[in-house]
Design an enzyme around this catalytic site. Sequence first.
Site, short mmCIF file in Angstrom:
data_model
loop_
_atom_site.label_atom_id
_atom_site.label_comp_id
_atom_site.label_asym_id
_atom_site.label_seq_id
_atom_site.Cartn_x
_atom_site.Cartn_y
_atom_site.Cartn_z
CB CYS A 231 84.49 30.87 27.86
SG CYS A 231 85.65 29.16 27.07
CG HIS B 44 82.81 27.71 28.25
ND1 HIS B 44 82.69 28.29 26.76
CD2 HIS B 44 81.73 27.53 29.47
CE1 HIS B 44 81.98 28.53 27.66
NE2 HIS B 44 81.22 29.00 29.62
CG HIS C 279 79.07 31.07 30.27
ND1 HIS C 279 79.48 30.14 29.81
CD2 HIS C 279 77.78 31.57 30.79
CE1 HIS C 279 78.16 29.85 29.71
NE2 HIS C 279 77.22 30.99 29.89
#
Length: 143
Positions: free
Chosen positions: A47, A99, A111
């Site tokens: 990510c 994240h 993402h």
Amino acid sequence: MQQFRQEAMDATQAWTDSMHEVLLHALSLTGIKYTYGGKSPETGFDCSGFVRYVFQQSTSMTLPHGAKAISQLGQPVPQEQLQPGDLVFFNTLRSAFSHVGIYLGNQKFIHAPSSGGGVQVVDMSENYWAKRFNGARRIVNSQ
């Protein structure tokens, strides 16, 4: 005063153009596979590697690797004031800011998820993401 307004408008337009580039570049990477620690289209992305790569390629900004480190940059943004190009953070590993993704608008973000294939667009209002939302940051280009 007029000159100050014009300079502010020019700076805003330049940043809007940069965010447009960020979004286009991010979307062009849809489908690139997830790889833990990955930071390029050739090797895959995690990510933060994805966000870092997109910002480097689109704005020449160098962001740190790691969602937690990136979460320390820029200015906090309330969820109701999100704009395309803002970074959105989630608690996905029982750890705050574990994240990160790039907000696209209309409750969507892009993402590199650790499951489900590669880089993808998802809806922040889905229960999974809504429960894990940690906040958002607006990265302001200081160059």
